[in-house]
Scaffold this motif. Structure first.
Motif, PDB file in Angstrom:
ATOM      1  N   UNK A 244       0.930  -1.185  -0.088  1.00  0.00           N
ATOM      2  CA  UNK A 244      -0.045  -0.106  -0.038  1.00  0.00           C
ATOM      3  C   UNK A 244       0.958   1.282   0.153  1.00  0.00           C
ATOM      4  N   UNK A 245       0.945   2.032  -0.983  1.00  0.00           N
ATOM      5  CA  UNK A 245       1.559   3.150  -1.232  1.00  0.00           C
ATOM      6  C   UNK A 245       0.724   4.339  -1.230  1.00  0.00           C
ATOM      7  N   UNK A 246       0.847   5.673  -0.192  1.00  0.00           N
ATOM      8  CA  UNK A 246       0.178   6.781  -0.036  1.00  0.00           C
ATOM      9  C   UNK A 246       1.111   7.621  -1.059  1.00  0.00           C
ATOM     10  N   UNK A 247       0.140   8.473  -1.755  1.00  0.00           N
ATOM     11  CA  UNK A 247       0.711   9.523  -2.830  1.00  0.00           C
ATOM     12  C   UNK A 247       0.102  10.433  -2.362  1.00  0.00           C
TER      13      UNK A 247
ATOM     14  N   UNK B 151       4.730   7.207   0.239  1.00  0.00           N
ATOM     15  CA  UNK B 151       5.172   6.679   1.594  1.00  0.00           C
ATOM     16  C   UNK B 151       4.673   5.152   1.490  1.00  0.00           C
ATOM     17  N   UNK B 152       5.310   4.024   1.348  1.00  0.00           N
ATOM     18  CA  UNK B 152       5.241   2.927   1.574  1.00  0.00           C
ATOM     19  C   UNK B 152       4.398   2.540   3.169  1.00  0.00           C
ATOM     20  N   UNK B 153       3.145   1.992   3.229  1.00  0.00           N
ATOM     21  CA  UNK B 153       2.589   1.920   4.458  1.00  0.00           C
ATOM     22  C   UNK B 153       3.307   1.097   5.556  1.00  0.00           C
TER      23      UNK B 153
END
Length: 105
Positions: A44-47, A53-55
């Motif tokens: 899960x990657x937050x953009x 950010x890789x969670x």
């Protein structure tokens, strides 16, 4: 009028394997129990804007931050992480009482 039962290829193959297993072992095999769930790798990657950010990595940073405060990883029973990208911060609560924050990016 009889209803015709439609079966998928997998169901047909499982039935054949089960009947072959019955002949070899003398026992009735249950195909549903023999099927194993396939592990799916997920990420899960937050953009946010130009940042990512890789969670999973954020979770590891939270654990490291907690341990750096003198705690042990074995003492962790629960973790809640609150992502606030506009502050570039991940806030956390460990074991329903210990709070902290780490840089998100």
């Amino acid at each position: 009028m009889e209803k015709m039962e439609m079966k998928t290829k997998n169901e047909v193959m499982l039935e054949k394997e089960a009947s072959a297993g019955e002949q070899e072992s003398g026992k009735k095999a249950e195909p549903e129990k023999e099927m194993r769930k396939k592990e799916i790798a997920s990420e899960v990657i937050l953009q946010y804007r130009e940042y990512e950010a890789n969670l999973a990595e954020v979770t590891e940073r939270v654990k490291s931050h907690y341990i750096a405060k003198g705690n042990t990883e074995e003492s962790i029973e629960s973790i809640q992480i609150y992502i606030k990208p506009e502050d570039f911060t991940a806030y956390y609560v460990i074991n329903d009482g210990i709070v902290g924050k780490v840089s998100l990016f």
